[in-house]
Each structure stands twice: as structure tokens, then as C-alpha cells.
Design a protein around this motif. Structure first.
Motif, PDB file in Angstrom:
ATOM      1  N   LEU A   1       0.833  -1.201   0.000  1.00  0.00           N
ATOM      2  CA  LEU A   1       0.000   0.000   0.000  1.00  0.00           C
ATOM      3  C   LEU A   1       0.868   1.251   0.000  1.00  0.00           C
ATOM      4  O   LEU A   1       0.552   2.239  -0.693  1.00  0.00           O
ATOM      5  CB  LEU A   1      -0.918  -0.003   1.224  1.00  0.00           C
ATOM      6  N   ASP A   2       1.957   1.231   0.745  1.00  0.00           N
ATOM      7  CA  ASP A   2       2.896   2.354   0.733  1.00  0.00           C
ATOM      8  C   ASP A   2       3.452   2.583  -0.671  1.00  0.00           C
ATOM      9  O   ASP A   2       3.543   3.728  -1.135  1.00  0.00           O
ATOM     10  CB  ASP A   2       4.039   2.093   1.705  1.00  0.00           C
ATOM     11  N   VAL A   3       3.813   1.501  -1.353  1.00  0.00           N
ATOM     12  CA  VAL A   3       4.346   1.624  -2.717  1.00  0.00           C
ATOM     13  C   VAL A   3       3.290   2.206  -3.650  1.00  0.00           C
ATOM     14  O   VAL A   3       3.588   3.083  -4.474  1.00  0.00           O
ATOM     15  CB  VAL A   3       4.826   0.254  -3.229  1.00  0.00           C
ATOM     16  N   ALA A   4       2.059   1.732  -3.526  1.00  0.00           N
ATOM     17  CA  ALA A   4       0.984   2.256  -4.372  1.00  0.00           C
ATOM     18  C   ALA A   4       0.788   3.752  -4.161  1.00  0.00           C
ATOM     19  O   ALA A   4       0.534   4.498  -5.124  1.00  0.00           O
ATOM     20  CB  ALA A   4      -0.308   1.494  -4.086  1.00  0.00           C
ATOM     21  N   LEU A   5       0.915   4.201  -2.919  1.00  0.00           N
ATOM     22  CA  LEU A   5       0.762   5.630  -2.632  1.00  0.00           C
ATOM     23  C   LEU A   5       1.978   6.426  -3.091  1.00  0.00           C
ATOM     24  O   LEU A   5       1.840   7.509  -3.678  1.00  0.00           O
ATOM     25  CB  LEU A   5       0.542   5.832  -1.132  1.00  0.00           C
ATOM     26  N   ARG A   6       3.184   5.891  -2.864  1.00  0.00           N
ATOM     27  CA  ARG A   6       4.405   6.613  -3.223  1.00  0.00           C
ATOM     28  C   ARG A   6       4.574   6.739  -4.735  1.00  0.00           C
ATOM     29  O   ARG A   6       5.154   7.721  -5.223  1.00  0.00           O
ATOM     30  CB  ARG A   6       5.632   5.910  -2.629  1.00  0.00           C
ATOM     31  N   GLU A   7       4.102   5.763  -5.470  1.00  0.00           N
ATOM     32  CA  GLU A   7       4.240   5.834  -6.930  1.00  0.00           C
ATOM     33  C   GLU A   7       3.378   6.932  -7.535  1.00  0.00           C
ATOM     34  O   GLU A   7       3.522   7.251  -8.709  1.00  0.00           O
ATOM     35  CB  GLU A   7       3.899   4.484  -7.556  1.00  0.00           C
ATOM     36  N   GLY A   8       2.489   7.495  -6.713  1.00  0.00           N
ATOM     37  CA  GLY A   8       1.715   8.635  -7.178  1.00  0.00           C
ATOM     38  C   GLY A   8       2.446   9.947  -7.044  1.00  0.00           C
ATOM     39  O   GLY A   8       2.010  10.970  -7.596  1.00  0.00           O
ATOM     40  N   GLU A   9       3.571   9.960  -6.325  1.00  0.00           N
ATOM     41  CA  GLU A   9       4.375  11.168  -6.206  1.00  0.00           C
ATOM     42  C   GLU A   9       5.058  11.462  -7.541  1.00  0.00           C
ATOM     43  O   GLU A   9       5.617  10.559  -8.164  1.00  0.00           O
ATOM     44  CB  GLU A   9       5.443  10.998  -5.123  1.00  0.00           C
ATOM     45  N   PRO A  10       5.029  12.709  -7.996  1.00  0.00           N
ATOM     46  CA  PRO A  10       5.663  13.043  -9.277  1.00  0.00           C
ATOM     47  C   PRO A  10       7.132  12.635  -9.347  1.00  0.00           C
ATOM     48  O   PRO A  10       7.597  12.112 -10.356  1.00  0.00           O
ATOM     49  CB  PRO A  10       5.498  14.565  -9.372  1.00  0.00           C
ATOM     50  N   LYS A  11       7.872  12.848  -8.245  1.00  0.00           N
ATOM     51  CA  LYS A  11       9.298  12.536  -8.239  1.00  0.00           C
ATOM     52  C   LYS A  11       9.535  11.036  -8.375  1.00  0.00           C
ATOM     53  O   LYS A  11      10.384  10.592  -9.160  1.00  0.00           O
ATOM     54  CB  LYS A  11       9.921  13.056  -6.942  1.00  0.00           C
ATOM     55  N   ILE A  12       8.774  10.244  -7.624  1.00  0.00           N
ATOM     56  CA  ILE A  12       8.922   8.788  -7.685  1.00  0.00           C
ATOM     57  C   ILE A  12       8.430   8.263  -9.023  1.00  0.00           C
ATOM     58  O   ILE A  12       9.056   7.374  -9.627  1.00  0.00           O
ATOM     59  CB  ILE A  12       8.162   8.122  -6.534  1.00  0.00           C
ATOM     60  N   ALA A  13       7.326   8.824  -9.505  1.00  0.00           N
ATOM     61  CA  ALA A  13       6.781   8.376 -10.791  1.00  0.00           C
ATOM     62  C   ALA A  13       7.765   8.662 -11.925  1.00  0.00           C
ATOM     63  O   ALA A  13       7.966   7.822 -12.817  1.00  0.00           O
ATOM     64  CB  ALA A  13       5.447   9.057 -11.057  1.00  0.00           C
ATOM     65  N   ALA A  14       8.397   9.835 -11.895  1.00  0.00           N
ATOM     66  CA  ALA A  14       9.358  10.185 -12.942  1.00  0.00           C
ATOM     67  C   ALA A  14      10.583   9.275 -12.879  1.00  0.00           C
ATOM     68  O   ALA A  14      11.097   8.842 -13.927  1.00  0.00           O
ATOM     69  CB  ALA A  14       9.774  11.646 -12.790  1.00  0.00           C
ATOM     70  N   HIS A  15      11.035   8.980 -11.665  1.00  0.00           N
ATOM     71  CA  HIS A  15      12.194   8.099 -11.530  1.00  0.00           C
ATOM     72  C   HIS A  15      11.861   6.684 -12.011  1.00  0.00           C
ATOM     73  O   HIS A  15      12.679   6.035 -12.690  1.00  0.00           O
ATOM     74  CB  HIS A  15      12.659   8.057 -10.076  1.00  0.00           C
ATOM     75  N   THR A  16      10.681   6.200 -11.662  1.00  0.00           N
ATOM     76  CA  THR A  16      10.277   4.861 -12.105  1.00  0.00           C
ATOM     77  C   THR A  16      10.227   4.784 -13.620  1.00  0.00           C
ATOM     78  O   THR A  16      10.693   3.812 -14.230  1.00  0.00           O
ATOM     79  CB  THR A  16       8.899   4.501 -11.511  1.00  0.00           C
ATOM     80  N   LYS A  17       9.679   5.810 -14.240  1.00  0.00           N
ATOM     81  CA  LYS A  17       9.595   5.836 -15.703  1.00  0.00           C
ATOM     82  C   LYS A  17      10.992   5.861 -16.326  1.00  0.00           C
ATOM     83  O   LYS A  17      11.263   5.172 -17.318  1.00  0.00           O
ATOM     84  CB  LYS A  17       8.797   7.050 -16.162  1.00  0.00           C
ATOM     85  N   LYS A  18      11.886   6.614 -15.705  1.00  0.00           N
ATOM     86  CA  LYS A  18      13.255   6.708 -16.228  1.00  0.00           C
ATOM     87  C   LYS A  18      13.958   5.353 -16.170  1.00  0.00           C
ATOM     88  O   LYS A  18      14.605   4.930 -17.130  1.00  0.00           O
ATOM     89  CB  LYS A  18      14.030   7.741 -15.417  1.00  0.00           C
ATOM     90  N   VAL A  19      13.799   4.669 -15.036  1.00  0.00           N
ATOM     91  CA  VAL A  19      14.424   3.353 -14.875  1.00  0.00           C
ATOM     92  C   VAL A  19      13.851   2.364 -15.879  1.00  0.00           C
ATOM     93  O   VAL A  19      14.593   1.609 -16.525  1.00  0.00           O
ATOM     94  CB  VAL A  19      14.237   2.839 -13.441  1.00  0.00           C
TER      95      VAL A  19
END
Length: 363
Positions: free
Chosen positions: A302-320
Motif C-alpha cells: 500500500l505504501d508503494v501504491a501511494l508513493r508511486e503517485g508522487e511526481p518525483k517517484i513516478a518520474a524516476h520509475t519511468k526513467k528506470v
């Protein structure tokens, strides 16, 4: 699994050589948790909890000094003297029996008191009769409710400050409250009476559940240090590594906690028939098992699901993921891609990662 094999399995989980895709399958866990939560709500609404005399009020008789503590004697006596009153009978110590029924008038109380003394072969003076009003149980319930609210709010603020992430706090609180909900649902299905001891057990569940989730989240925080400064793994993958790294600790802690509680439940509930032991041990047993499970399969996903909504985390995930897709197009080695996807690529086996130890790349 042999001792050496279990130790090796735990070491492989910690270093990342072995990994289970717990975070990656979070939709499955969310569906299962949702199913259990809805089922618990339906059971509580339509069947309800079996409230004890402390909450609904009634008459209580205690037979002392008897050589025969057979509970069927009390049940038959109540059915004969005051038919229509279903008794709750428990053994008290080695020579006592407690009988609880709905409220009786003075004549019924005297008649049942004499009948119980005769049935158990003791003097009437050895049978005490008391009326218990529902006010005390209601007072305990309200204080427990306010205590729970204060505890949850304090825990939420503490975790938000400690982890510097309010989403972790929300995930832990949601998982912790669902632990209590599912535990109450199980208690309602079994049908045992809810007593003040049960309420104490449920409140204890909150403390155990919070502790277990704090340990897992602390590992997630360690693994996510300097997350955006590397491109080998995402937040979800590092959180998955943290769950795998704490999996053995969660299992060991839960088993160690469950064994004595199971002993109390079996001895107190089934051998001795001791109501207090039975009430608190059942709520603790179910709550500890549910709390440990939710720390692995609910809180961190649940923490991951919420954190992936953060712009910074979402952008990093997309980059990886974009870089990884480029490696696939270039024909990169599958073992390297698998290691990155499991979250183990950021650690050198055996290397401890924390606030003072930045993640190291393999050479």
C-alpha cells in the motif's frame, strides 16, 4: 527445512540472491484483503459480536467449594428453574463455577441460587448472586474507543515525522485498523463472548501490528536512500527487497509470539475452561497472525501504491523502466535484467545498507 537450509534461505533473501515478487503482485493481495474486510463487515453487521454480561447486563452466580465443576449441571439447572434464559457457564479455578444469565427478578434469583447450591452439593451460602449492569461495560468500551483514537493519531504523527513520509504513516494505520477489523470478524464467526479481556486483547493487537510494520518500513527507508541518484532499480523494487529482507524476522517474531499464546488458548480455553484466558488469548492469537501477515502483504504494498503517485517517484520509475527497455532492445544479459527487476542489483551480497552506507554498484 533444515536449520542450515533455513539460515541459507534467509541469507539469500537478505542479499537479494533469492526474491519473492510480493510488491509486484500487490493487486492480488489487495483483492484478498478487500474480500476478508468485506466478509468481516458483513459478519459484524448481520451476525454481530456475542457481547458478554459486562456489556449487556444480567445476573451472575458463582458456586464455590464444589467437588464437581461439570458445566452441564448448571445448564440443566437454569433450564429447569428459569426456562428461556440461556446461560453462559465457565469454570473458576479448581472448585468454582460461574453462571451468567440475563437479568432475573428477586424471586427468580433466590430460586436459582438455591437450585445451584443443591445441584452442586454445597450450602446456599457458597452460591453468591450479583447483578451486573451494562453501564460498566459501556464505560470500558468508550474509554477503549477514545484510547484507540488517541493511539492511532499519535502513531500516525510519529511515523510521519520519523519516516518523513506521510504516505508510510497512512499505509501503516490503514493496515493496522484492518487487522482489528478482520480479527473482530473472526471473533464474531467463532461466536465467543466479548468481554473486557477481549477488548484488552484487541488493543494489544494494535501495538504488535504497529511494531511489525515499523520494522519493515525502516528497512524500506534504508533501501531507498539516494533512490533518485541511481537508475538500476525503482522504489517498488527496493521496497520489495526490504520486505524479503525482513521476511525471516517477521516469521520468527510471529512464531515466537504465537506459541505461548496458543498454549494459553489451548490450556485456558479448552482444558480449564477459564473464560478470561480464553477471551484474551483468542483475540491475541488471531490478531498477531493477521498483523504479521498484513505487514508483508498489505502495509508495504500500500505504501508503494501511494508513493508511486508522487511526481518525483513516478518520474524516476519511468526513467528506470525506459532505460531497462533500452537495454532489452540492445540485447542485455537476462540475468542482469532479472537482478535489477528483483531489486537486488543495488546491493553487494553481504553488504549492509543504511544511512551511513550508500548503495554500491557492482563492478
Amino acid at each position: 527445512m533444515a536449520r542450515g537450509g533455513f539460515a541459507q534461505w534467509g541469507n539469500d533473501l537478505y542479499t537479494g540472491r533469492r526474491s519473492y515478487p510480493i510488491i509486484q503482485k500487490r493487486r492480488v493481495w489487495f483483492s484478498i484483503v478487500g474480500l476478508f474486510s468485506v466478509a468481516s463487515i458483513l459478519v459484524l453487521v448481520f451476525q454481530g459480536l456475542n457481547l458478554g454480561i459486562d456489556f449487556r447486563g444480567g445476573s451472575e452466580f458463582t458456586v464455590s467449594g464444589t467437588s464437581n465443576t461439570d458445566q452441564d449441571i448448571a445448564i440443566d439447572t437454569v433450564a429447569e428453574v428459569v426456562p428461556g434464559h440461556e446461560p453462559h457457564v465457565t469454570q473458576v479455578g479448581g472448585d468454582g463455577v460461574r453462571v451468567q444469565v440475563s437479568q432475573l427478578d428477586n424471586d427468580q434469583t433466590t430460586a436459582l441460587q438455591n437450585a445451584l447450591g443443591e445441584a452442586y452439593g454445597v450450602e446456599t451460602s457458597e452460591v453468591t448472586a450479583n447483578f451486573i449492569g451494562p453501564t460498566w461495560g459501556q464505560s470500558v468500551s468508550m474509554r477503549a474507543l477514545w484510547g484507540t483514537v488517541a493511539f492511532v493519531l499519535a502513531a500516525a504523527v510519529f511515523m510521519a515525522i520519523y519516516f518523513r513520509a506521510w504516505r508510510m504513516s497512512v499505509a501503516a494505520i490503514v493496515a493496522m485498523l484492518l487487522d482489528v477489523l478482520v480479527s473482530a470478524g473472526v471473533y464474531a464467526v467463532i461466536g465467543w463472548e466479548v468481554t473486557p479481556s477481549t477488548i484488552i486483547g484487541f488493543l494489544t493487537i494494535l501495538g504488535f501490528s504497529l511494531y511489525d510494520k515499523m520494522v519493515v518500513f525502516d528497512k524500506v527507508r534504508e533501501n531507498s536512500v539516494a533512490l533518485t541518484e541511481q537508475t538500476r532499480s525503482t522504489y517498488a523494487e527496493r521496497a520489495n527487497l526490504a520486505v524479503n529482507q525482513t521476511l525471516v524476522r517477521s516469521i520468527n517474531t510471529s512464531v515466537v509470539a504465537l506459541l505461548p499464546v496458543a498454549g494459553i488458548l489451548f490450556v485456558g480455553g479448552f482444558l480449564l475452561g477459564a473464560g478470561t484466558l480464553k477471551d484474551i488469548s483468542l483475540s491475541l492469537f488471531v490478531g498477531i497472525a493477521v498483523g504479521a501477515t498484513s505487514s508483508i502483504f498489505l502495509a508495504t504494498p500500500l505504501d508503494v501504491a501511494l508513493r508511486e503517485g508522487e511526481p518525483k517517484i513516478a518520474a524516476h520509475t519511468k526513467k528506470v523502466m525506459d532505460l531497462r527497455a533500452g537495454l532489452v532492445a540492445e540485447g542485455a544479459d537476462e540475468s542482469m535484467l532479472a537482478a535489477a527487476a528483483s531489486g537486488s542489483a543495488q546491493l553487494v551480497p553481504g553488504h549492509h545498507q543504511g544511512h551511513t552506507a550508500q548503495p554500491k554498484r557492482r563492478r
